[in-house]
Design a protein around this motif. Sequence first.
Motif, PDB file in Angstrom:
ATOM      1  N   LYS A  10       0.840  -1.191   0.000  1.00 44.07           N
ATOM      2  CA  LYS A  10       0.000   0.000   0.000  1.00 44.07           C
ATOM      3  C   LYS A  10       0.880   1.248   0.000  1.00 44.07           C
ATOM      4  N   LYS A  11       0.544   2.180  -0.853  1.00 41.82           N
ATOM      5  CA  LYS A  11       1.280   3.445  -0.891  1.00 41.82           C
ATOM      6  C   LYS A  11       0.748   4.346   0.221  1.00 41.82           C
ATOM      7  N   ILE A  12       1.630   4.769   1.092  1.00 43.31           N
ATOM      8  CA  ILE A  12       1.236   5.577   2.242  1.00 43.31           C
ATOM      9  C   ILE A  12       2.126   6.814   2.321  1.00 43.31           C
ATOM     10  N   ALA A  13       1.514   7.974   2.495  1.00 43.86           N
ATOM     11  CA  ALA A  13       2.253   9.237   2.596  1.00 43.86           C
ATOM     12  C   ALA A  13       2.118   9.793   3.999  1.00 43.86           C
ATOM     13  N   PHE A  14       3.186  10.359   4.506  1.00 41.72           N
ATOM     14  CA  PHE A  14       3.196  11.013   5.813  1.00 41.72           C
ATOM     15  C   PHE A  14       3.405  12.507   5.586  1.00 41.72           C
ATOM     16  N   ILE A  15       2.439  13.317   6.023  1.00 38.85           N
ATOM     17  CA  ILE A  15       2.540  14.771   5.909  1.00 38.85           C
ATOM     18  C   ILE A  15       2.839  15.326   7.289  1.00 38.85           C
ATOM     19  N   ILE A  16       4.037  15.857   7.481  1.00 37.43           N
ATOM     20  CA  ILE A  16       4.514  16.301   8.787  1.00 37.43           C
ATOM     21  C   ILE A  16       4.441  17.822   8.871  1.00 37.43           C
ATOM     22  N   ASN A  17       3.783  18.309   9.916  1.00 35.83           N
ATOM     23  CA  ASN A  17       3.769  19.745  10.190  1.00 35.83           C
ATOM     24  C   ASN A  17       4.923  20.069  11.128  1.00 35.83           C
ATOM     25  N   PRO A  18       5.968  20.739  10.660  1.00 36.35           N
ATOM     26  CA  PRO A  18       7.129  21.005  11.511  1.00 36.35           C
ATOM     27  C   PRO A  18       6.846  21.988  12.646  1.00 36.35           C
ATOM     28  N   MET A  19       5.690  22.682  12.592  1.00 29.25           N
ATOM     29  CA  MET A  19       5.362  23.666  13.617  1.00 29.25           C
ATOM     30  C   MET A  19       4.427  23.112  14.687  1.00 29.25           C
ATOM     31  N   ALA A  46       6.569  13.890   3.491  1.00 27.60           N
ATOM     32  CA  ALA A  46       6.580  15.291   3.042  1.00 27.60           C
ATOM     33  C   ALA A  46       6.362  16.200   4.241  1.00 27.60           C
ATOM     34  N   PHE A  47       6.921  17.396   4.186  1.00 27.10           N
ATOM     35  CA  PHE A  47       6.753  18.402   5.233  1.00 27.10           C
ATOM     36  C   PHE A  47       5.920  19.567   4.683  1.00 27.10           C
ATOM     37  N   THR A  48       5.071  20.129   5.534  1.00 29.00           N
ATOM     38  CA  THR A  48       4.320  21.316   5.126  1.00 29.00           C
ATOM     39  C   THR A  48       5.219  22.547   5.239  1.00 29.00           C
ATOM     40  N   ASP A  49       4.990  23.502   4.339  1.00 27.87           N
ATOM     41  CA  ASP A  49       5.785  24.729   4.322  1.00 27.87           C
ATOM     42  C   ASP A  49       5.012  25.951   4.789  1.00 27.87           C
ATOM     43  N   TYR A  50       3.678  25.861   4.809  1.00 25.40           N
ATOM     44  CA  TYR A  50       2.857  27.019   5.158  1.00 25.40           C
ATOM     45  C   TYR A  50       1.453  26.533   5.514  1.00 25.40           C
ATOM     46  N   ARG A  51       0.678  27.411   6.108  1.00 24.58           N
ATOM     47  CA  ARG A  51      -0.683  27.063   6.501  1.00 24.58           C
ATOM     48  C   ARG A  51      -1.523  26.744   5.260  1.00 24.58           C
ATOM     49  N   GLY A  52      -2.228  25.631   5.287  1.00 25.71           N
ATOM     50  CA  GLY A  52      -3.022  25.188   4.161  1.00 25.71           C
ATOM     51  C   GLY A  52      -2.291  24.242   3.224  1.00 25.71           C
ATOM     52  N   HIS A  53      -0.990  24.115   3.392  1.00 26.67           N
ATOM     53  CA  HIS A  53      -0.186  23.258   2.515  1.00 26.67           C
ATOM     54  C   HIS A  53      -0.581  21.795   2.656  1.00 26.67           C
ATOM     55  N   GLY A  54      -0.986  21.402   3.878  1.00 28.60           N
ATOM     56  CA  GLY A  54      -1.359  20.011   4.110  1.00 28.60           C
ATOM     57  C   GLY A  54      -2.502  19.546   3.227  1.00 28.60           C
ATOM     58  N   SER A  55      -3.476  20.412   3.001  1.00 36.43           N
ATOM     59  CA  SER A  55      -4.605  20.065   2.132  1.00 36.43           C
ATOM     60  C   SER A  55      -4.156  19.845   0.695  1.00 36.43           C
ATOM     61  N   LEU A  56      -3.275  20.717   0.220  1.00 37.50           N
ATOM     62  CA  LEU A  56      -2.783  20.590  -1.155  1.00 37.50           C
ATOM     63  C   LEU A  56      -1.979  19.312  -1.332  1.00 37.50           C
ATOM     64  N   LEU A  57      -1.139  19.010  -0.345  1.00 38.25           N
ATOM     65  CA  LEU A  57      -0.347  17.784  -0.417  1.00 38.25           C
ATOM     66  C   LEU A  57      -1.242  16.552  -0.386  1.00 38.25           C
TER      67      LEU A  57
END
Length: 301
Positions: A10-19, A46-57
């Motif tokens: 299964k392909k699984i992505a981890f979106i990490i908020n560094p803040m 993947a890491f988020t770079d700004y607010r709202g980035h998590g949704s796009l990723l």
Amino acid sequence: MNARFSAMKKKIAFIINPMAGVRTKSFIPQHIHDELNRDLFDPTVAFTDYRGHGSLLARDFAAKGFDSVVAVGGDGTINEVARGLVQTSVSLGILPIGSGNGLARHLEIPMNMRKAIQMLNFSEEIFIDYGLVNQRPFFCTCGTGFDAYIAAEFAKGHRRGIVAYLEKIVKGYFAYHSENYRIIGKNIDFTTKTFLMTIANASQWGNNVYIAPKASVQDGRLDVSIMSNFPIIALPTLALQLFTKTISNDLFINTFRMSEITVFRPAPGPFHYDGEPYEEGKEINIRVVPAGLKVLVKKRF
């Protein structure tokens, strides 16, 4: 043989908020490498770079055919990632590293990072409800009044954690002024002076503070808790009840369940969804979307 086996992963992505939260996030990719079962999953980080980035990723990973996307952060990060996955076949996973972690605690996801990753190896998919506040999705709680005021004050500060949050509550009690709200829903229409109003999909704000102890994320309804003004002498009792899942018994609390309500107030002001503060208007429609999000939880059998 190896190619066929790889295709079954299964392909699984981890979106990490560094803040998110108070801890460093540099160790998380290594923990994922150490604890995730590579026979089951093919991970991407993947890491988020700004607010709202998590949704796009999240939307991008869903479009690329990923099976699961894991939000690594608090309730605000979960909200961003989940917004990109609602009404899709992609499941949301959670590694909780936020200040409150309300939804993760409700779903009984371990607060320990390694254990939360290990749980993914033995997880199953369930469908949960989510809410919409003027078409803006929330997954744990939303609200107005004192809790929205505190969310806004907490966001302004640089300190995180339960101690900083409790300090804001104590100071805010003396600064905040209640407002009149009109609440309209199926078979209800009343006006009340409200200290705080929480509309809950899950049972708690976070940190095991249960504002809606009987709330379920799978019942197709939202639990509405309205707290009226109370004397400061009642604060210790209210705090105890919030931690012991007995707040619905308090005389200052009115609770009911609805699939949809509309709230009217005198003027625009603070509101929050999943602890994220923002300005909302005078008319606020809140409704539930049943079984609209697929989530990974601990396998029950």
